[in-house]
Design an enzyme around this catalytic site. Structure first.
Site, PDB file in Angstrom:
ATOM      1  N   GLU A 253       0.877  -1.175   0.000  1.00  0.00           N
ATOM      2  CA  GLU A 253       0.000   0.000   0.000  1.00  0.00           C
ATOM      3  C   GLU A 253       0.910   1.219   0.000  1.00  0.00           C
ATOM      4  OE1 GLU A 253      -3.109  -0.286  -0.454  1.00  0.00           O
ATOM      5  OE2 GLU A 253      -3.377  -2.417  -0.043  1.00  0.00           O
ATOM      6  N   CYS A 287      -1.861   9.196   2.274  1.00  0.00           N
ATOM      7  CA  CYS A 287      -1.589   8.690   0.924  1.00  0.00           C
ATOM      8  C   CYS A 287      -2.741   8.971  -0.038  1.00  0.00           C
ATOM      9  CB  CYS A 287      -1.289   7.199   0.969  1.00  0.00           C
ATOM     10  SG  CYS A 287      -2.611   6.201   1.711  1.00  0.00           S
TER      11      CYS A 287
END
Length: 485
Positions: A253, A287
Site C-alpha cells: 500500500e 496517501c
C-alpha cells in the site's frame, strides 16, 4: 511520560526487553520537541528471534478453533474501547495528530477490529469434481504461517492494526516493525493490547529498529511467507524487489497523487468543503490526499475564491488544542522538504494564492495555481499541506490530467449528475474513486489498494483472506487409479 517509557521496549516471544543494538531510536513529540522515549534498536539477531518465536507459536494457533481465536480479537476490541482516551492522547503526542485526526483514526481502528473478529470464521474450503473416477478433490484455506508487517508514521495505530489483526484472526503469527518515528502507537502499544487480550506468547512480536541496523533482514528472513508494507513507493519498490528474489508474497500500500475533479455542474460549496478536507486532513500526510484539485474553467473563479478563503481560515498550531485543524509534520526533514517544494514551484513560475511558511515542524497551508503542464510537482506526492489547483476544459481534459501521474490510489469526482461522475470515474486509472465525496476513505469490507506506483494487491474484507491465507489441495482416491507402468 510514563505511558511511552513503559512501552519503550522490544516485544519478542511474550517478553518485554531492551534491544541489543548500540544506538537508540529517540521518540519525539513533533510539535514541542519533547523526548517521549528512548528505545535501544533491535539487531538482526533479535529479528531472527522474533521470527523463530512466531514460527514456533503459529502452528498451535493455526490449529486453534477459529471461535477461540475470535475471542482474543473480541477482547482486544474491548481494551481499545476502554483505553480510547489514553490512545488518543498518545496519537496527539507521538504523531502530532489533531484531536479530530485521533478520533478519526480510532474510529476506523475499531471498525477494522470488528471486521477482523468476523474474519476468523471467513475462510471456507471446497470440494471440486475430478475427471478421474473415484477421486475426491478437497481445497482447504490455510494460514500462510508468519506475516511480516511494516507500518508507516501517518496512521500508525490503524495501519499496523489493519494487517496485524486479520493476520492473527486467520491463524497466522506476526512480526511487526513500526516506523521509527512512531514506535509506540504503531508498534508496542498493539503488543500491549494483544498481550492483555490473552494472545499467546510468540504470536505477535514487535521489533523497533531501522534498516541502518538490520539491512534487509526483515524481508530476506526465510520464515515469513508474506510481507505487508505500507509506505512510500520508493521503499515499496525495494521491498517488492527483495521479496521477489526470495519468492515471498507482498501486499504493498504505497503513495498517491490523487485528483479531486470538480465538473461544471458540481455543487461548488460542497466541493470546496470536500477538497479542503481531502487535502489538509492530518496536515496532508495521507496517501489518499487530494494532491491535485482539477476544476472546470466555468467554475474556476468561484471555486478558487471560496477554496482559498476556507483554507486561509484553518487553525494551525498545537494538536492538543481541540480548535487546531493543522498540526505539525512528523519531523523537521518533512517540514523542510515541503517548504522547499513550495518555494521551488513558485520560483519556477507558479502563483501562490497562499504561501505557507514553516515554524519548526508547523507548516501553514499553501495553495498554488498557474502551474506549467510539465511542472514536476504535478507528478509527485506531496506529504504536506500544499494544494495544487489545475483548471481544465471539459471531461476529456480532466481525465487526461488526472491520469497523467505515475500513481493511481484514490480520487473523487464532483458533479450534479451521479452517473456522469461514475462514467468519468471509470476512466480514471486508480484503485478507488469517490463520487461527490472526498478522496480520503477506508472501509473494513471494501477492497483497498492502488494501481501503477500506488501498490500491489488489496486489503480489507475478503481481500484479507486472499492476502493472509493460501490454498491447499488434498485429493482422495476412493477407488484405484490406473497407472501406465
Amino acid at each position: 511520560m510514563s505511558f511511552f517509557t513503559d512501552l519503550a521496549h522490544q516485544y519478542i516471544d511474550g517478553e518485554w526487553r531492551p534491544g541489543k543494538g548500540s544506538w537508540d531510536i529517540i521518540d519525539f513529540n513533533p510539535f514541542n520537541g519533547e523526548k517521549l522515549a528512548s528505545i535501544p534498536v533491535a539487531t538482526a539477531e533479535e529479528v531472527d528471534q522474533a521470527y523463530r518465536a512466531a514460527e514456533q507459536a503459529q502452528q498451535a494457533w493455526g490449529d486453534t478453533n477459529p471461535y477461540a481465536r475470535r475471542t482474543v480479537l473480541e477482547k482486544a476490541l474491548r481494551i481499545v474501547e476502554e483505553r480510547e482516551a489514553e490512545i488518543s492522547e498518545a496519537i496527539v503526542a507521538e504523531l502530532g495528530g489533531t484531536r479530530l485526526k485521533a478520533g478519526f483514526e480510532l474510529h476506523l481502528a475499531k471498525e477494522f477490529l470488528r471486521e477482523a473478529i468476523q474474519l476468523a470464521l471467513r475462510p471456507v474450503g471446497q470440494i471440486l469434481p475430478s475427471p478421474t473416477e473415484g477421486k475426491e478433490n478437497r481445497v482447504y484455506r490455510v494460514p500462510v504461517g508468519v506475516v511480516g508487517v511494516i507500518s508507516p508514521f501517518n496512521f500508525p495505530f490503524l495501519l499496523s492494526l489493519k494487517s496485524v489483526a486479520p493476520a492473527l484472526a486467520l491463524g497466522n503469527a506476526v512480526v511487526l516493525k513500526p516506523h521509527q518515528n512512531t514506535p509506540i502507537c504503531g508498534g508496542t502499544l498493539l503488543a500491549r493490547i494483544f498481550e492483555d487480550a490473552g494472545l499467546p506468547a510468540g504470536l505477535l512480536n514487535v521489533v523497533v529498529t531501522d534498516i541502518a541496523e538490520i539491512g534487509d533482514t526483515l524481508l530476506e528472513h526465510p520464515v515469513p511467507q508474506v510481507i505487508s508494507f505500507t509506505g512510500s513507493d520508493k521503499v515499496g519498490r525495494h521491498v517488492a524487489t527483495v521479496c521477489a528474489a526470495n519468492l515471498k508474497r507482498v501486499v504493498l500500500e504505497l503513495g498517491g497523487n490523487s485528483a479531486l475533479i470538480v465538473l461544471d455542474d458540481a455543487d461548488v460549496d460542497y466541493a470546496v468543503d470536500a477538497a479542503v478536507f481531502s487535502r489538509y486532513v492530518h496536515q496532508g500526510q495521507v496517501c489518499m490526499a487530494a494532491n491535485r484539485i482539477l476544476v472546470d474553467r466555468s467554475v474556476e473563479a468561484e471555486f478558487t475564491e471560496k477554496f482559498v478563503a476556507k483554507v486561509a481560515s484553518l487553525t494551525v498550531g498545537d494538536p492538543a488544542d481541540p480548535a487546531t485543524q493543522i498540526g505539525p509534520l512528523i519531523n523537521s526533514s518533512q517540514a523542510e522538504s515541503v517548504s522547499r517544494i513550495v518555494d521551488q514551484t513558485v520560483e519556477a513560475g507558479a502563483t501562490a494564492l497562499l504561501h505557507g511558511r514553516a515554524d519548526g515542524n508547523l507548516v501553514s497551508p499553501s495553495v498554488l495555481t498557474g502551474l506549467a503542464p510539465d511542472s514536476p510537482v504535478l507528478q509527485q506526492e506531496i506529504f504536506g499541506p500544499v494544494a495544487l489547483l489545475v483548471p481544465f476544459d471539459g471531461e476529456d481534459e480532466a481525465v487526461r490530467i488526472a491520469n497523467d501521474t505515475p500513481y493511481g490510489l484514490s480520487g473523487a469526482v464532483h458533479t450534479g449528475n451521479v452517473e456522469r461522475g461514475v462514467r468519468v470515474g471509470q476512466r480514471i486509472h486508480t484503485g478507488m474513486i469517490h463520487i461527490n465525496d472526498g478522496t480520503v476513505h477506508d472501509e473494513p469490507i471494501v477492497p483497498f489498494g492502488g494501481e501503477k506506483s500506488s501498490g500491489l494487491g488489496r486489503l480489507n474484507g475478503e481481500s484479507m483472506v486472499e492476502a493472509f491465507t493460501t490454498q491447499k489441495w488434498i485429493s482422495i482416491q476412493h477407488g484405484r487409479s490406473q497407472f501406465p507402468f
